[in-house]
Design a protein around this motif. Structure first.
Motif, PDB file in Angstrom:
ATOM      1  N   GLY A 255      -2.365  -6.936  -8.687  1.00 34.48           N
ATOM      2  CA  GLY A 255      -2.984  -7.373  -7.582  1.00 34.48           C
ATOM      3  C   GLY A 255      -4.105  -5.930  -7.318  1.00 34.48           C
ATOM      4  O   GLY A 255      -4.561  -6.139  -6.227  1.00 34.48           O
ATOM      5  N   LEU A 256      -4.108  -5.359  -8.074  1.00 36.47           N
ATOM      6  CA  LEU A 256      -4.541  -3.903  -8.571  1.00 36.47           C
ATOM      7  C   LEU A 256      -6.447  -4.195  -8.224  1.00 36.47           C
ATOM      8  O   LEU A 256      -6.930  -5.208  -9.207  1.00 36.47           O
ATOM      9  N   THR A 257      -6.935  -3.882  -7.242  1.00 32.94           N
ATOM     10  CA  THR A 257      -8.247  -4.120  -7.500  1.00 32.94           C
ATOM     11  C   THR A 257      -9.543  -3.048  -7.944  1.00 32.94           C
ATOM     12  O   THR A 257     -10.282  -3.124  -7.656  1.00 32.94           O
TER      13      THR A 257
ATOM     14  N   SER B  88       0.705  -1.009   0.134  1.00 29.69           N
ATOM     15  CA  SER B  88       0.170   0.248   0.061  1.00 29.69           C
ATOM     16  C   SER B  88       1.066   1.234  -0.195  1.00 29.69           C
ATOM     17  O   SER B  88       1.692   1.402   0.299  1.00 29.69           O
TER      18      SER B  88
ATOM     19  N   THR C  82      -2.934  -2.971  -3.967  1.00 30.31           N
ATOM     20  CA  THR C  82      -4.428  -3.241  -3.942  1.00 30.31           C
ATOM     21  C   THR C  82      -5.350  -1.885  -4.372  1.00 30.31           C
ATOM     22  O   THR C  82      -6.654  -1.932  -5.430  1.00 30.31           O
ATOM     23  N   ASN C  83      -5.180  -1.136  -3.614  1.00 21.61           N
ATOM     24  CA  ASN C  83      -6.250  -0.117  -4.554  1.00 21.61           C
ATOM     25  C   ASN C  83      -5.087   1.497  -4.348  1.00 21.61           C
ATOM     26  O   ASN C  83      -3.965   1.844  -3.996  1.00 21.61           O
TER      27      ASN C  83
ATOM     28  N   TYR D 245      -6.248  -9.087 -12.713  1.00 17.43           N
ATOM     29  CA  TYR D 245      -6.497  -9.374 -11.553  1.00 17.43           C
ATOM     30  C   TYR D 245      -7.303 -10.668 -11.692  1.00 17.43           C
ATOM     31  O   TYR D 245      -8.677 -10.713 -12.030  1.00 17.43           O
TER      32      TYR D 245
END
Length: 279
Positions: free
Chosen positions: A254-256, A213, A234-235, A277
């Motif tokens: 891994g990005l959501t 992060s 991820t974010n 993803y």
């Protein structure tokens, strides 16, 4: 241990020869009092020197390339120190935790490149200028932890790149800009505590694959490849980004979730290439 306690600078070499016969015989040295260029030159000629205590030396600057001929393993900084010159400790095997004393304002280019045996580095609040490649590695390092000082606002190009053991960087709250390749290939880096940059240079975090992060909520400029191959992200909150380079987040698999600002109407080429993803 040879202790040179001099009232007048320039006697380090004379005392070494008088006590040990020649400069190359000196392995353990403590210097108290003033020092001059001749003293530094004589220390550089001590090619067996592994321990140097300058705690009580009256010096404000460690010269460029000061110890490139010494197999130093243990070093104690002068309390009066202000400047560490270019390449001063390059490729030295200083062991354990390194704490740069308060009062130091400048660390030169390549000053601590290739610290193979150091496990942590703490920078003082007085530090305002950090050189390029200052702590980058060459072919191996044990450095796992870095603590920044409050006076540092810019991490320059290549400052910490290729540190494959680095896990965490503390006290990043005052950093506003990161230069090109600042943390490139720090593949085990997981945390930069308090970091909220405004500008991120090209490839600054390229292949920081464990970085999970980062707060980009006040970031305005992301240069090319800034987070290329950061698989753990991820974010992303890109609310204030006005400029983004190509491949900025390419292969961040891994990005959501990504927040894109309304003002950013065109994404650059490959900005999010191969960000696939899989649930």
């Amino acid at each position: 241990m040879l202790h040179v306690n001099q009232q007048t600078a320039g006697n380090v070499g004379l005392e070494a020869v008088a006590n040990l016969g020649n400069l190359t015989a000196v392995r353990y040295l403590k210097v108290s009092g003033p020092m001059n260029a001749d003293d530094w030159a004589k220390i550089k000629s001590m090619t067996s020197l592994v321990y140097l205590d300058l705690t009580d030396a009256q010096v404000t600057e460690i010269p460029a390339s000061a110890f490139t001929s010494n197999p130093l393993r243990f070093f104690y900084f002068p309390t009066t120190l202000q400047t560490i010159g270019n390449n001063a400790f390059e490729y030295r095997n200083i062991e354990g935790a390194i704490t740069i004393p308060e009062g130091v304002t400048t660390i030169g280019n390549y000053a601590f490149r290739g610290l193979h045996k150091a496990t942590s580095v703490t920078l003082p609040n007085s530090l305002t200028s950090l050189g390029t490649y200052a702590f980058c590695r060459s072919d191996g390092t044990q450095l796992r932890e870095v603590t920044l000082g409050s006076g540092l606002t810019v991490i320059p190009n290549y400052a910490f790149n290729d540190l494959d053991s680095l896990r965490v960087v503390h006290n990043c709250g005052n950093i506003t800009a990161l230069g090109e390749d600042a943390f490139y290939n720090c593949e085990w880096l997981t945390s930069l505590e308090g970091l909220r940059p405004v500008t991120v240079g090209s490839d600054a975090f390229n292949y920081c694959k464990k970085l999970a992060s980062i707060d980009l909520s006040r970031c305005t400029t992301l240069n090319s490849g800034a987070f290329f191959r950061c698989y753990g992200l991820t974010n992303l909150d890109l609310t204030n980004v006005t400029s983004m380079g190509s491949s900025a987040f390419a292969e961040c698999t891994g990005l959501t979730s990504v927040v894109i600002p309304d003002g950013l109407t065109t994404l650059p080429s490959y900005a999010f290439r191969d960000c696939i993803y899989e649930a």
